[in-house]
Design a protein around this motif. Sequence first.
Motif: not given
Length: 325
Positions: A2-7, A41-49, A51-52, A76-79
């Motif tokens: 599924s697509n992430p909610r934040v890019l 950094n923002v992407a990784c932090s969001l996933v840990k919280l 948010t995909p 778990g970040v979409d790459t």
Amino acid sequence: MSNPRVLCLGEVLFDCLADQLGLKLEEVKSWTPYPGGAPANVACSLVKLGTPTGFIGAVGEDEAGNALVSLLQEVGVDTRGVQRHPTAPTRQVYVTRDLAGDRTFAGFGKYDTAEFADTHLQAKQIPESLFQDADFLILGTLELAYPDSEQAIHRALKLAEQYDLKIVLDINWRPVFWQDENIARQKILEILKHIDFLKLTKEEAQWLFDTTDPGAITYRLDSVEGVLVTDGEHGCAYCLGENEGSLPAFAIAVVDTTGAGDSFLAGFIHQLSKYGIHGLSDKDTAKRIVTYASAVGALTTIKPGAIASQPNAVEVEAFLTTNQI
């Protein structure tokens, strides 16, 4: 998938942190590499919280690039938005630290800033499909300093507007990436026309707007829905919808401030995803969102490294139950 909610679009790199505090670049005896780069950094932090999130950026076909892509995937970040450059190296940044742990960018080693892979992010290779289900696009300004990555920024902006994403800009001003400060200011101010939310430090606010008042900045930009002005150990100020306020920082023993602002932004977006944009119209909700963001930022400073130190949602909630601003 599924697509992430934040890019998050921009650079992923290694911050080589000085092992010895309080020394100049040439005096440092050894360095420890930590994965970083504000958008990553923002992407990784969001996933840990919880948010995909997906990352869009470019790294080299080298060991450093492999390590960073592997890390993003492990978190778990979409790459799917990561590009690999066949010859340009993955960026490394050398960072000295003062006795309090605060950092200063000290250069790029043997390479010129324009030689790294992240400057060659290709606009045409950005997957449009990632934008179809996303809610937010988060950008920095470093990519505006280089022709290829600047084009990539503008393509991402068009796709975000086409698919109705909210666009968030973290100024992340770093003079070392630019040859001309006036050109930098001009390009940054131009891109603000497309932005829904703006996050900047007190120094960046003064540089761009001659004020650190988020309400005044919001009024001047007219089209934005929120402005966040951070000031490290002194806390932050905000203007979200019609609600303005300021919060002191959490009292916490700081080890390393690297990535704290990125985690703050991730906490803000994570809560914004939870409460919705309409939540900002409520004074208490706006304050709650910023308080949460402050907690995420604070917790990131208690260990070294930007990504390794990021908290998960359980840790943030536990911190908030025992710590009051």
